[in-house]
Design a protein around this motif. Structure first.
Motif, PDB file in Angstrom:
ATOM      1  N   GLN A 132     -19.497  29.733 -16.069  1.00 23.40           N
ATOM      2  CA  GLN A 132     -18.946  28.420 -16.385  1.00 23.40           C
ATOM      3  C   GLN A 132     -20.043  27.464 -16.819  1.00 23.40           C
ATOM      4  N   THR A 155     -20.385  25.633 -20.461  1.00 23.83           N
ATOM      5  CA  THR A 155     -20.500  24.179 -20.546  1.00 23.83           C
ATOM      6  C   THR A 155     -21.733  23.784 -21.349  1.00 23.83           C
ATOM      7  N   ALA A 177     -20.982  24.461 -25.011  1.00 23.12           N
ATOM      8  CA  ALA A 177     -20.048  23.461 -25.531  1.00 23.12           C
ATOM      9  C   ALA A 177     -20.762  22.137 -25.769  1.00 23.12           C
ATOM     10  N   ASN A 178     -21.633  21.741 -24.856  1.00 21.16           N
ATOM     11  CA  ASN A 178     -22.393  20.494 -25.030  1.00 21.16           C
ATOM     12  C   ASN A 178     -23.354  20.577 -26.204  1.00 21.16           C
ATOM     13  N   HIS A 232     -18.053  13.766 -24.507  1.00 21.87           N
ATOM     14  CA  HIS A 232     -17.130  14.452 -23.593  1.00 21.87           C
ATOM     15  C   HIS A 232     -15.790  14.734 -24.266  1.00 21.87           C
ATOM     16  N   GLN A 233     -15.383  13.895 -25.215  1.00 26.72           N
ATOM     17  CA  GLN A 233     -14.138  14.155 -25.941  1.00 26.72           C
ATOM     18  C   GLN A 233     -14.271  15.377 -26.839  1.00 26.72           C
ATOM     19  N   VAL A 244     -16.381  17.894 -26.389  1.00 26.54           N
ATOM     20  CA  VAL A 244     -16.480  19.066 -25.511  1.00 26.54           C
ATOM     21  C   VAL A 244     -15.104  19.447 -24.992  1.00 26.54           C
ATOM     22  N   HIS A 245     -14.335  18.455 -24.559  1.00 27.95           N
ATOM     23  CA  HIS A 245     -13.011  18.731 -23.995  1.00 27.95           C
ATOM     24  C   HIS A 245     -12.045  19.276 -25.052  1.00 27.95           C
ATOM     25  N   THR A 246     -12.127  18.769 -26.276  1.00 31.23           N
ATOM     26  CA  THR A 246     -11.192  19.169 -27.326  1.00 31.23           C
ATOM     27  C   THR A 246     -11.570  20.497 -27.971  1.00 31.23           C
ATOM     28  N   GLY A 248     -14.362  22.606 -27.043  1.00 36.81           N
ATOM     29  CA  GLY A 248     -14.986  23.615 -26.181  1.00 36.81           C
ATOM     30  C   GLY A 248     -16.206  24.227 -26.826  1.00 36.81           C
TER      31      GLY A 248
END
Length: 145
Positions: A34, A38, A41-42, A63-64, A66-68, A70
């Motif tokens: 994980q 992460t 993705a960052n 963060h948007q 990364v969240h959208t 990945g």
């Protein structure tokens, strides 16, 4: 106590220790996986932010992104040249009316090319297929700066 009773007791201690160690190993592997995802993705989100900024596009919060998107681009990279995706994409470039009032509009060139920036970061192998589709569109400068 007899020798067999002590051996039986020790066996449970050994089995308990083995189960505990296996559980800790599995937890460690999942946490590492994980964390690696992460970090990836960052890294890609930062790369996309820099590319959008260099092209003078507004940049969403890290963060948007990364969240959208990945680490693999999510829905954006799921066969972007597919006919159904293209139909949905072109439907999004219409005037928004339903039924007989629906008309295509001249989409803004900059908005359409922003997707190619996302593809170049998250799935560059699929960029060529979508560039051919973009070349066929009638685009114009419709958004005011």
């Amino acid at each position: 106590m007899t020798r067999s009773m002590m051996a039986s007791r020790h066996r449970w201690i050994y089995l308990g220790a083995i189960v505990l160690l296996v559980g800790m190993l599995i937890t460690g592997l999942l946490t590492y996986t994980q964390l690696h995802e992460t970090n990836e993705a960052n890294r890609k989100a930062q790369q996309l932010s820099e590319a959008l900024s260099a092209a003078d596009y507004p940049v969403p919060a890290q963060h948007q992104i990364v969240h959208t998107l990945g680490e693999d681009g999510g829905a954006v990279c799921e066969d972007p040249a597919n006919a159904l995706k293209q139909a949905q994409w072109k439907y999004g470039m219409s005037n928004g009316a339903g039924g007989p009032g629906q008309r295509p509009v001249l989409s803004d060139r900059e908005v359409v090319f922003a997707e190619s920036i996302v593809l170049s970061v998250y799935c560059p192998d699929r960029l060529a297929a979508i560039k051919d589709r973009i070349a066929d569109l009638k685009l114009h400068d419709t958004v005011r700066n």
